[in-house]
Design an enzyme around this catalytic site. Structure first.
Site, PDB file in Angstrom:
ATOM      1  N   HIS A   6      -7.858  -0.464 -13.229  1.00  0.00           N
ATOM      2  CA  HIS A   6      -8.986  -0.041 -13.679  1.00  0.00           C
ATOM      3  C   HIS A   6      -9.368   1.331 -13.053  1.00  0.00           C
ATOM      4  O   HIS A   6      -9.279   1.630 -12.236  1.00  0.00           O
ATOM      5  CB  HIS A   6     -10.078  -0.886 -14.145  1.00  0.00           C
ATOM      6  CG  HIS A   6     -10.797  -1.191 -12.750  1.00  0.00           C
ATOM      7  ND1 HIS A   6     -11.521  -0.395 -11.854  1.00  0.00           N
ATOM      8  CD2 HIS A   6     -10.629  -2.220 -11.967  1.00  0.00           C
ATOM      9  CE1 HIS A   6     -11.801  -0.659 -10.977  1.00  0.00           C
ATOM     10  NE2 HIS A   6     -11.220  -2.149 -10.866  1.00  0.00           N
ATOM     11  N   ARG A  16     -14.587  -3.636 -16.607  1.00  0.00           N
ATOM     12  CA  ARG A  16     -13.838  -2.309 -16.304  1.00  0.00           C
ATOM     13  C   ARG A  16     -12.553  -2.439 -16.555  1.00  0.00           C
ATOM     14  O   ARG A  16     -11.774  -1.400 -16.947  1.00  0.00           O
ATOM     15  CB  ARG A  16     -14.111  -2.011 -14.730  1.00  0.00           C
ATOM     16  CG  ARG A  16     -13.726  -3.226 -13.725  1.00  0.00           C
ATOM     17  CD  ARG A  16     -14.329  -3.069 -12.404  1.00  0.00           C
ATOM     18  NE  ARG A  16     -13.825  -3.917 -11.341  1.00  0.00           N
ATOM     19  CZ  ARG A  16     -14.381  -5.356 -11.177  1.00  0.00           C
ATOM     20  NH1 ARG A  16     -15.539  -5.656 -12.053  1.00  0.00           N
ATOM     21  NH2 ARG A  16     -13.980  -5.834 -10.223  1.00  0.00           N
ATOM     22  N   GLU A  34     -10.344  -9.571 -10.805  1.00  0.00           N
ATOM     23  CA  GLU A  34      -9.966  -9.151  -9.158  1.00  0.00           C
ATOM     24  C   GLU A  34     -10.418 -10.254  -8.360  1.00  0.00           C
ATOM     25  O   GLU A  34     -10.738 -11.604  -8.866  1.00  0.00           O
ATOM     26  CB  GLU A  34     -11.298  -8.086  -9.067  1.00  0.00           C
ATOM     27  CG  GLU A  34     -11.291  -7.831  -7.351  1.00  0.00           C
ATOM     28  CD  GLU A  34     -10.127  -6.897  -7.098  1.00  0.00           C
ATOM     29  OE1 GLU A  34      -9.068  -7.708  -6.902  1.00  0.00           O
ATOM     30  OE2 GLU A  34     -10.267  -5.870  -6.740  1.00  0.00           O
ATOM     31  N   HIS A  52      -6.860  -5.229 -11.758  1.00  0.00           N
ATOM     32  CA  HIS A  52      -7.625  -4.965 -10.544  1.00  0.00           C
ATOM     33  C   HIS A  52      -6.893  -4.561  -9.411  1.00  0.00           C
ATOM     34  O   HIS A  52      -5.369  -5.199  -9.372  1.00  0.00           O
ATOM     35  CB  HIS A  52      -8.506  -5.970 -10.495  1.00  0.00           C
ATOM     36  CG  HIS A  52      -9.484  -6.187 -11.447  1.00  0.00           C
ATOM     37  ND1 HIS A  52     -10.557  -5.569 -11.921  1.00  0.00           N
ATOM     38  CD2 HIS A  52      -9.268  -6.986 -12.611  1.00  0.00           C
ATOM     39  CE1 HIS A  52     -11.153  -5.980 -12.774  1.00  0.00           C
ATOM     40  NE2 HIS A  52     -10.409  -6.860 -13.529  1.00  0.00           N
TER      41      HIS A  52
END
Length: 238
Positions: A9, A60, A87, A179
């Site tokens: 991202h 994100r 993440e 991520h």
């Protein structure tokens, strides 16, 4: 041979503030949005006919995938989202300033927590501001209290085998907008990166990492599409 593009991202607000983010749903900055759009332009310029987009359940990554595919004139791509691409969970470090945490615990300890393969940070205290166990998007999911990269790979790999690898073996060209650590986990798996070397693997925000795979999903080439912002590439497996 299929192509897989890993897209971290764009810059998030907590990237900008140098804070540990993990599972907290932080949005992109204006720079992060620009990085996502630039990623889409690079994807279009690559000439690869992409077939599908995968993302995590975090804003994100979702917005990065959306902005990138819009810029690439691929807003129509089918999208699949899953928490297993989230993440890694930073446990009790969540929300803390990275520099202040290093000053308190020592640079070596924080590096071990951040970059090592199998050493997780201390667990997050239940019921705190960053406890997501009651978040609707994770209904039925046992939300972790902390994760190492190894634990992240442990939850990414079954999803990879079940969904992503199946599409690649069917000849589809894929984008994964996710991520730093969920993508590091995939890189470790694909390139057989040793546990001791994964600490040195960094994936920059908003720079597509394009991997060409053979029929057995073994990488045959790898490159960053924005060479000016490239990090060291993983070595191709022997």
């Amino acid at each position: 041979m299929p192509f897989l593009t890993l897209l971290r991202h764009g810059q998030s607000q907590w990237n900008l503030e140098n804070r540990f983010t993990g599972w907290v749903d932080v949005d992109l900055t204006a720079q992060g949005e620009a990085q996502a759009r630039r990623s889409g332009e690079l994807l279009a310029a690559s000439g690869i006919p992409f077939d599908k987009l995968f993302t995590s359940l975090q804003t994100r990554a979702i917005r990065t995938g959306s902005l990138a595919t819009e810029a690439a004139k691929l807003a129509w791509l089918p999208v699949e989202r899953d928490w297993r691409l989230n993440e890694r969970h930073y446990g009790a470090l969540t929300g803390l300033d990275k520099a202040e945490t290093a000053a308190k615990h020592g640079e070596q300890q924080v590096t071990l927590w951040r970059r090592s393969y199998d050493v997780p940070p201390p667990p997050l205290e239940a019921g705190g501001a960053f406890d997501l166990s009651k978040d609707r998007r994770y209904a039925g999911v046992e939300v972790p209290q902390t994760e190492s990269l190894k634990l992240t790979l442990d939850r990414v790999l079954p999803y990879w085998n079940e969904k992503i690898a199946a599409d690649l073996k069917a000849g589809k060209n894929l984008i994964i907008a996710a991520h730093g650590n969920s993508l590091r986990a995939i890189v470790k798996h694909l390139f057989n990166v040793p546990d001791s070397e994964i600490v040195h693997v960094e994936i920059p925000t908003g720079n597509p990492l394009m991997i060409e795979l053979d029929g057995n999903l073994k990488p045959v080439s790898v490159r960053y599409l924005d060479e000016a912002r490239a990090e060291k590439l993983p070595a191709l497996p022997a």
